[in-house]
Design a protein around this motif. Structure first.
Motif, PDB file in Angstrom:
ATOM      1  N   UNK A 238       0.939  -1.173  -0.148  1.00  0.00           N
ATOM      2  CA  UNK A 238       0.206   0.143   0.073  1.00  0.00           C
ATOM      3  C   UNK A 238       0.774   1.203  -0.083  1.00  0.00           C
ATOM      4  N   UNK A 239       0.350   2.307  -0.676  1.00  0.00           N
ATOM      5  CA  UNK A 239       0.852   3.601  -0.446  1.00  0.00           C
ATOM      6  C   UNK A 239      -0.216   4.743  -0.212  1.00  0.00           C
ATOM      7  N   UNK A 240       0.249   5.810   0.442  1.00  0.00           N
ATOM      8  CA  UNK A 240      -0.940   6.821   0.682  1.00  0.00           C
ATOM      9  C   UNK A 240       0.210   8.047   0.714  1.00  0.00           C
ATOM     10  N   UNK A 241      -0.196   9.045  -0.102  1.00  0.00           N
ATOM     11  CA  UNK A 241       0.453  10.246  -0.312  1.00  0.00           C
ATOM     12  C   UNK A 241      -0.575  11.505  -0.512  1.00  0.00           C
ATOM     13  N   UNK A 242      -0.824  12.058   0.533  1.00  0.00           N
ATOM     14  CA  UNK A 242      -1.876  13.060   0.385  1.00  0.00           C
ATOM     15  C   UNK A 242      -1.502  14.619   0.373  1.00  0.00           C
ATOM     16  N   UNK A 243      -0.565  14.714  -0.740  1.00  0.00           N
ATOM     17  CA  UNK A 243       0.096  15.752  -0.952  1.00  0.00           C
ATOM     18  C   UNK A 243       0.345  16.005  -2.339  1.00  0.00           C
ATOM     19  N   UNK A 244       0.948  17.021  -2.789  1.00  0.00           N
ATOM     20  CA  UNK A 244       1.108  17.518  -4.393  1.00  0.00           C
ATOM     21  C   UNK A 244       2.713  17.370  -4.391  1.00  0.00           C
ATOM     22  N   UNK A 245       3.138  17.008  -5.615  1.00  0.00           N
ATOM     23  CA  UNK A 245       4.402  17.265  -5.966  1.00  0.00           C
ATOM     24  C   UNK A 245       5.049  17.516  -7.079  1.00  0.00           C
TER      25      UNK A 245
END
Length: 477
Positions: free
Chosen positions: A385-392
């Motif tokens: 699993x991955x979780x990235x609640x951001x912008x890049x």
């Protein structure tokens, strides 16, 4: 509190040694194996000769691969660095730690979503792999990049490492050349130096000194190189060498980046040669991997056949090289295709340290030793699993993802749209199968949602300053 934790770990290990053999973890052994962990910064999946680069020369890492095992489907815990580093230290998913972006992160002021109130340091109460090693009687060192908190109290020397060389709050060095200064920024915990000294070489000197000084006792060396992160600065002679090699027909064409990889390869070679000369190679676990995918911005590298790069939800952002050399590995195992992830490094090392029974300390990782020793071909794991609640700027908007078997599902959190890929047939993630196998997508989504609830994954929030046109300016890095 930290002293109490050290005492608890020491007591746990001491009591474990008194248990009947049948009650000990299978991985336990009277021989104390040393541990060397190379973590290369921003190294892409195709950035090594043994992983298919057509420009970069990496004979020493290729040798490590021949003597060890290549993982074809290895993943970083996150598409950017700090969360992956926290995952190595703790064996926990970044979402469980709430360390979900590089520290201190980007801010898309006009994006549709705002990041949650995430944690910008590795909390002192987390038990690190270095603390477990110390409790097991190991001497420990961190040589290179840390990037897990702005305050000194979160630096390596306060997280279980006896020695901290050049590790501080920043994620990149001021310069790769002595005196390692840019504007007002300097590189701490690295005394002295000589004109013309190259940082990758100097860190290798320090790592070599640590190994030599402690070759007669068990040691854990965490060697997180600053290379090959920006600033892109290679040695002039090596850059000129690769400039002569570059042609338009090559996938990789950045000569200065190639020079940085070359120096990193020499570093790995020096450490391997030292282990040989000290006659401790046969009692040392060596792990080599990267913290996220290669950076495609500014034409630094190219991750084909993978889609996109660092900062992205796609394979180019999270699939990374991983090589492990384990003295007890079966000679019949040369490559492993089973998907593995950063937290498995922690779990594997914990078992080598003889603390494999302390499952509370690596609840999200799995011990890879049985695969290396050919006792099993697969891991008893539901999914990654991955979780990235951001912008890049690398192209990512907030997302969560799951990989199970050959299927990978991505949920983009701005509009909740889903993408589904079969990586066995479509490693470049070009064919979205969401409408073709909806039952697979639905099952994966339900598993992803259950996992997010289990780890307490933080959700991004609506942004009252959202402006669709201005939001796109963020990606013009």
């Amino acid at each position: 509190m930290r002293y109490i934790r050290h005492c608890f770990l020491a007591i746990f290990i001491s009591l474990s040694s008194c248990l009947p053999q049948s009650e000990l973890p299978k991985e336990s052994s009277k021989l104390s194996y040393n541990v060397v962990i190379f973590l290369i910064d921003d190294l892409g999946w195709t950035d090594l000769g043994c992983y298919g680069s057509d420009l970069y020369e990496t004979p020493n890492i290729d040798r490590l691969a021949k003597e060890g095992v290549i993982f074809t489907d290895a993943y970083s815990a996150c598409t950017v660095c700090s969360p992956t580093r926290a995952a190595i230290m703790t064996g926990k998913y970044p979402a469980r730690l709430n360390i979900t972006d590089w520290i201190a992160g980007h801010q898309n002021k006009h994006g549709k979503l705002l990041p949650p109130d995430w944690t910008k340091y590795l909390p002192s109460q987390e038990v690190t792999i270095a603390e477990i090693a110390k409790a097991a009687g190991y001497v420990t060192a961190s040589v290179g990049k840390w990037h897990l908190g702005d305050s000194v109290v979160y630096y390596p020397q306060y997280q279980g490492f006896d020695r901290n060389v050049a590790g501080y709050y920043r994620g990149q060095p001021p310069s790769y050349f002595y005196p390692y200064v840019r504007r007002q920024d300097t590189l701490p915990y690295l005394e002295g130096g000589e004109k013309g000294e190259y940082l990758t070489d100097r860190l290798t000197d320090e790592a070599s000194r640590f190994i030599t000084d402690h070759s007669e006792q068990p040691f854990l060396l965490y060697f997180p190189h600053y290379a090959v992160h920006t600033p892109i600065q290679g040695k002039d002679s090596l850059t000129a060498y690769y400039q002569r090699k570059v042609t338009d027909s090559l996938q990789h064409t950045n000569a200065e980046y190639a020079a940085m990889i070359h120096s990193t390869d020499e570093s790995v070679g020096r450490i391997m040669t030292l282990l040989d000369s000290l006659k401790i190679s046969d009692q040392t676990l060596v792990i080599f991997t990267s913290d996220n995918g290669g950076l495609e911005l500014f034409d630094i590298t190219q991750n084909n056949p993978l889609r996109a790069g660092k900062g992205s939800a796609y394979e180019g952002g999270v699939r990374v090289p991983m090589i492990i050399r384990w003295p007890k590995a079966s000679k019949r195992v040369a490559t492993i295709d089973e998907p593995v992830i950063t937290m498995d490094v922690f779990a594997t090392v914990a078992n080598v340290l003889g603390t494999g029974g302390a499952k509370d300390y690596h609840q999200d990782g799995m011990n890879l030793l049985p695969m290396l020793e050919a006792n099993t071909e697969v891991l008893d794991r539901e999914a990654l699993y991955w979780h990235y609640p951001h912008y890049h700027p690398g192209g990512a908007s907030p997302y969560s993802a799951i990989r199970q078997g050959s299927y990978k599902l991505i949920e983009f959190l701005e509009d909740k749209h889903l993408e589904l890929y079969n990586l066995e047939y479509d490693i470049g993630e070009t064919n979205n199968l969401i409408s073709e196998v909806p039952e697979v997508a639905n099952d994966l989504y339900n598993q992803l949602e259950t996992w997010r609830k289990d780890v307490g994954a933080q959700k991004p929030k609506p942004n009252p300053q959202y402006d669709s046109l201005k939001a796109q300016e963020f990606f013009r890095y």
